[in-house]
Design an enzyme around this catalytic site. Structure first.
Site, PDB file in Angstrom:
ATOM      1  N   SER A 142     -24.602  -0.863   0.569  1.00 33.68           N
ATOM      2  CA  SER A 142     -23.809  -1.599  -0.417  1.00 33.68           C
ATOM      3  C   SER A 142     -24.330  -1.241  -1.800  1.00 33.68           C
ATOM      4  CB  SER A 142     -24.008  -3.101  -0.178  1.00 33.68           C
ATOM      5  OG  SER A 142     -23.519  -3.866  -1.258  1.00 33.68           O
ATOM      6  N   TYR A 155     -29.124 -10.676   1.807  1.00 37.04           N
ATOM      7  CA  TYR A 155     -28.212  -9.525   1.830  1.00 37.04           C
ATOM      8  C   TYR A 155     -28.803  -8.358   1.038  1.00 37.04           C
ATOM      9  CZ  TYR A 155     -23.696  -7.057   1.589  1.00 37.04           C
ATOM     10  OH  TYR A 155     -22.686  -6.132   1.694  1.00 37.04           O
TER      11      TYR A 155
HETATM   12  P1  NAD Z   1     -15.846  -7.644   7.908  1.00 38.39           P
HETATM   13  O1  NAD Z   1     -16.291  -9.059   8.069  1.00 38.39           O
HETATM   14  O2  NAD Z   1     -14.393  -7.324   7.906  1.00 38.39           O
HETATM   15  O3  NAD Z   1     -16.554  -6.724   8.980  1.00 38.39           O
HETATM   16  C1  NAD Z   1     -17.798  -6.992   9.515  1.00 38.39           C
HETATM   17  C2  NAD Z   1     -17.781  -6.502  10.933  1.00 38.39           C
HETATM   18  O4  NAD Z   1     -19.045  -6.805  11.532  1.00 38.39           O
HETATM   19  C3  NAD Z   1     -16.692  -7.195  11.778  1.00 38.39           C
HETATM   20  O5  NAD Z   1     -16.122  -6.250  12.653  1.00 38.39           O
HETATM   21  C4  NAD Z   1     -17.489  -8.239  12.540  1.00 38.39           C
HETATM   22  O6  NAD Z   1     -16.880  -8.560  13.765  1.00 38.39           O
HETATM   23  C5  NAD Z   1     -18.790  -7.481  12.745  1.00 38.39           C
HETATM   24  N1  NAD Z   1     -19.914  -8.345  13.079  1.00 38.39           N
HETATM   25  C6  NAD Z   1     -20.342  -9.454  12.463  1.00 38.39           C
HETATM   26  N2  NAD Z   1     -21.389  -9.980  13.136  1.00 38.39           N
HETATM   27  C7  NAD Z   1     -21.613  -9.157  14.189  1.00 38.39           C
HETATM   28  C8  NAD Z   1     -22.544  -9.172  15.264  1.00 38.39           C
HETATM   29  N3  NAD Z   1     -23.455 -10.144  15.389  1.00 38.39           N
HETATM   30  N4  NAD Z   1     -22.470  -8.178  16.179  1.00 38.39           N
HETATM   31  C9  NAD Z   1     -21.536  -7.205  16.087  1.00 38.39           C
HETATM   32  N5  NAD Z   1     -20.631  -7.153  15.089  1.00 38.39           N
HETATM   33  C10 NAD Z   1     -20.682  -8.119  14.166  1.00 38.39           C
HETATM   34  O7  NAD Z   1     -16.543  -7.136   6.561  1.00 38.39           O
HETATM   35  P2  NAD Z   1     -16.510  -5.723   5.819  1.00 38.39           P
HETATM   36  O8  NAD Z   1     -16.277  -6.036   4.391  1.00 38.39           O
HETATM   37  O9  NAD Z   1     -15.652  -4.747   6.513  1.00 38.39           O
HETATM   38  O10 NAD Z   1     -18.053  -5.291   5.957  1.00 38.39           O
HETATM   39  C11 NAD Z   1     -18.506  -4.185   6.706  1.00 38.39           C
HETATM   40  C12 NAD Z   1     -19.827  -3.689   6.126  1.00 38.39           C
HETATM   41  O11 NAD Z   1     -19.611  -3.243   4.791  1.00 38.39           O
HETATM   42  C13 NAD Z   1     -20.919  -4.759   6.052  1.00 38.39           C
HETATM   43  O12 NAD Z   1     -22.168  -4.190   6.379  1.00 38.39           O
HETATM   44  C14 NAD Z   1     -20.879  -5.157   4.587  1.00 38.39           C
HETATM   45  O13 NAD Z   1     -22.121  -5.650   4.154  1.00 38.39           O
HETATM   46  C15 NAD Z   1     -20.546  -3.839   3.926  1.00 38.39           C
HETATM   47  N6  NAD Z   1     -19.980  -3.961   2.580  1.00 38.39           N
HETATM   48  C16 NAD Z   1     -18.779  -4.601   2.374  1.00 38.39           C
HETATM   49  C17 NAD Z   1     -18.285  -4.677   1.063  1.00 38.39           C
HETATM   50  C18 NAD Z   1     -16.953  -5.334   0.745  1.00 38.39           C
HETATM   51  O14 NAD Z   1     -16.623  -5.496  -0.432  1.00 38.39           O
HETATM   52  N7  NAD Z   1     -16.131  -5.690   1.712  1.00 38.39           N
HETATM   53  C19 NAD Z   1     -19.005  -4.127   0.012  1.00 38.39           C
HETATM   54  C20 NAD Z   1     -20.219  -3.480   0.281  1.00 38.39           C
HETATM   55  C21 NAD Z   1     -20.695  -3.411   1.578  1.00 38.39           C
END
Ligand code: NAD
Length: 260
Positions: A142, A155
């Protein structure tokens, strides 16, 4: 340009039944990779998602349930996948609170899912990559792997940890045909983020455009969300021959956030 060059490779993407993980899985499948989707649930719709993706792109797509908060399940995911040429550590959760009020169970869960899982899956996947003679570790960190914001102690700590783990993995595999890199997204438009917009509009009495520009993207100079397709495309690039010498580094997809 990257059409189907990943045919015959297997990609395991953790946390991929929604959001960025699903977007990355889709782009890897479009490039010809067989994909393993994952989350902690085991619903019909999870398996149906994999089936649809496989049919759409003419690849083998499976869904394997594994809870990324548990080390043994992380390792079992890779074992069950059977092959793991491309490992995308993407599963992640968030909780926001001041450090002196941060609930210990939330701290532990964030460190387990966002950081420890990447250690366990990487440890299990590297022997498979070595046996196959090629591998890619792609960690979804991130902008918070490189910078900080208040109230996100767990985080930010986890994502900085992921960047550190990425560097060590790269050094330990430097003389092998394996690379390890971290993608550092800024704010990405996922269904979860989209769902927050109406409430935020009400809270600040703003229209959608104002909320996006002045609240959500306050730190993103481009004033545009990154998309899951762009993150998928970045992962596909990291799997290409052009990226053979890119290892141990971070690629920001953040509209200029970390240039500030
Ligand atoms: P999201 O909530 O849509 O996806 C998260 C995924 O992780 C989902 O598929 C969820 O089911 C899964 N998950 C959660 N707990 C779990 C567990 N215990 N075991 C297995 N799977 C699990 O969110 P996202 O925004 O797609 O985030 C995905 C990644 O990207 C994360 O690591 C997040 O920190 C990172 N990220 C997101 C953003 C953003 O703006 N959306 C920005 C920077 C980084």
């Amino acid at each position: 340009m990257f059409q189907k060059f990943l045919t015959g490779k297997t990609a395991v993407i953790t946390g991929s039944n929604s959001g960025i993980g699903l977007g990355v899985a889709e782009e890897l499948a479009r490039a010809g990779a067989d994909v393993v989707l994952n989350s902690f649930t085991d619903r019909d719709e999870d398996h149906a998602l994999a089936e649809k993706l496989g049919k759409e792109h003419g690849v083998t797509a499976r869904y394997i349930k594994a809870d990324m908060s548990k080390g043994d399940e992380c390792r079992a995911l890779i074992e069950q996948a059977g092959a793991c040429d491309i490992l995308v550590n993407n599963a992640g959760i968030q909780h926001v609170a001041p450090v002196d009020e941060f609930p210990t169970e939330k701290w532990d869960a964030i460190i387990a899912i966002n950081l420890n899982s990447a250690f366990h899956t990487t440890a299990a996947a590297l022997p498979l990559m070595r046996a196959a003679g090629w591998g890619r570790v792609i960690n979804v960190a991130s902008a918070h792997g490189l910078t900080a914001s208040p109230y996100k102690s767990a985080y930010v700590a986890a994502k900085h940890g992921v960047v550190g783990l990425t560097k060590v993995t790269a050094l330990e595999t430097a003389e092998e045909p394996i690379t390890a890199n971290a993608i550092c997204p800024g704010y990405v438009l996922t269904p979860l983020v989209e769902a927050q917009i109406p409430d935020t509009m009400k809270k600040y009495n703003m229209d959608r455009d104002e909320v996006v520009r002045n609240v959500m993207l306050a730190r993103q100079p481009s004033k545009e969300f990154a998309t899951v397709q762009q993150l998928g495309g970045t992962a596909v690039f990291l799997c290409s021959a052009a990226a053979d010498q890119i290892t141990g580094t971070t690629i920001s997809v953040d509209g200029g956030w970390t240039a500030l």
